[in-house]
Design an enzyme around this catalytic site. Sequence first.
Site, mmCIF file in Angstrom:
data_model
loop_
_atom_site.group_PDB
_atom_site.id
_atom_site.type_symbol
_atom_site.label_atom_id
_atom_site.label_comp_id
_atom_site.label_asym_id
_atom_site.label_seq_id
_atom_site.Cartn_x
_atom_site.Cartn_y
_atom_site.Cartn_z
ATOM 1 N N GLU A 265 0.868 -1.158 -0.157
ATOM 2 C CA GLU A 265 -0.195 -0.045 0.093
ATOM 3 C C GLU A 265 0.834 1.373 -0.070
ATOM 4 O OE1 GLU A 265 -2.732 -0.357 3.163
ATOM 5 O OE2 GLU A 265 -3.461 -2.328 2.417
ATOM 6 N N HIS A 284 -7.648 1.156 1.883
ATOM 7 C CA HIS A 284 -7.622 0.992 3.358
ATOM 8 C C HIS A 284 -8.371 2.190 4.296
ATOM 9 C CE1 HIS A 284 -4.838 -1.255 6.390
ATOM 10 N NE2 HIS A 284 -6.055 -1.037 6.907
#
Length: 320
Positions: A265, A284
């Site tokens: 990420e 997220h």
Amino acid sequence: MPRPLIAVTDSPFPSLDPARAALARVDPELRVAKSASADDVLAVARDADAILVTYAKLPAELLRQLTRCKAIGRFGLGVDNIDVKAAAELGITVTYVPDYCMHEVSDHAMALLLALARKVPLSNTLVQGGRWEMPAVVPIHRLAGRVLGLVGFGNIPRALAPKAKAFGLRVVTHDPYMSPDALAAAGVEGVSLDRLLEISDFVSVHAPLSPATRGLFNADVFAKMKKGAVLINTARGPLVDEEALVAALDKGQLGGAALDVVTTEPLAKDSKLLGRDNVILTPHTAFYSVEALVELQTKCAADVARVLSGEPPVYPVKPS
Ligand SMILES: NC(=O)c1ccc[n+]([C@@H]2O[C@H](COP(=O)([O-])OP(=O)(O)OC[C@H]3O[C@@H](n4cnc5c(N)ncnc54)[C@H](O)[C@@H]3O)[C@@H](O)[C@H]2O)c1
């Protein structure tokens, strides 16, 4: 008691007001680190009575340089950035907040499931592009009567199960650490992982990331899933082998995927998961709501205030 010093190693929050309010009873001085680097953290934390941490790393060698720290409060529910064993050896109490975003993550998983099942993102893209037609979204199946398999049955899937049932889904789960009685009491059917993969139209992942679960969803597992089933992951990216997922989507073995978390990420700009009609990606954010962040800061700071006042914390982390 002299005014305690509390070091804040890093803070992604728009303000620390809820934490300040929960700490008011110990009237602390708060010092925020310039950055989450070890040097900047130590500059504010070395002589602090307590630490509030989000993502900054607190390894054993850093903890050993603290002269008077009694408590570390983690703004979150994972504690993999803190050497909890070393903290225990140094007499430092570590606390966390395991239950601040159960509503949010279970809502998010349900939203992803519904969006994929009803093909909402695809339909929206079509209409935005000037196409008002049904054939492009065919087929869509009725949700009621289909099966949702929950891998892991901790706090979040326990909140998700009744929401899914309200839509008529049959809910099964696989959690090797929960007794059949506990599952039955929660009104869900416990099954083996193989059985869950075989019968589920939607598989939602809620296991923690550990050496045992890393890559749990690999090519073998995708091959055991019902053809056309959908994978939802709001847990941790590395639970899913992304190359195997892309291959399963390309072959049509999987009908779609919805991911709030990915292995690396932020997601790489050239990821093969991008640009697909049957894949939904969110950055997220499943944990987030205004209310969740207030709850997170309040519970975390209140526990640190408890420890500084000589009281037991509500959410201690036990070294494993
Ligand atoms: N996307 C987000 O913003 C977000 C926010 C919060 C939590 N999470 C993640 O969600 C996941 C679930 O959180 P939770 O609060 O429900 O966790 P929890 O700690 O309450 O429960 C975890 C459950 O997983 C079970 N488990 C362990 N190993 C397993 C395995 N191999 N197979 C199946 N089950 C297994 C445990 O027995 C336990 O019941 C975690 O991975 C957490 O990191 C993500």
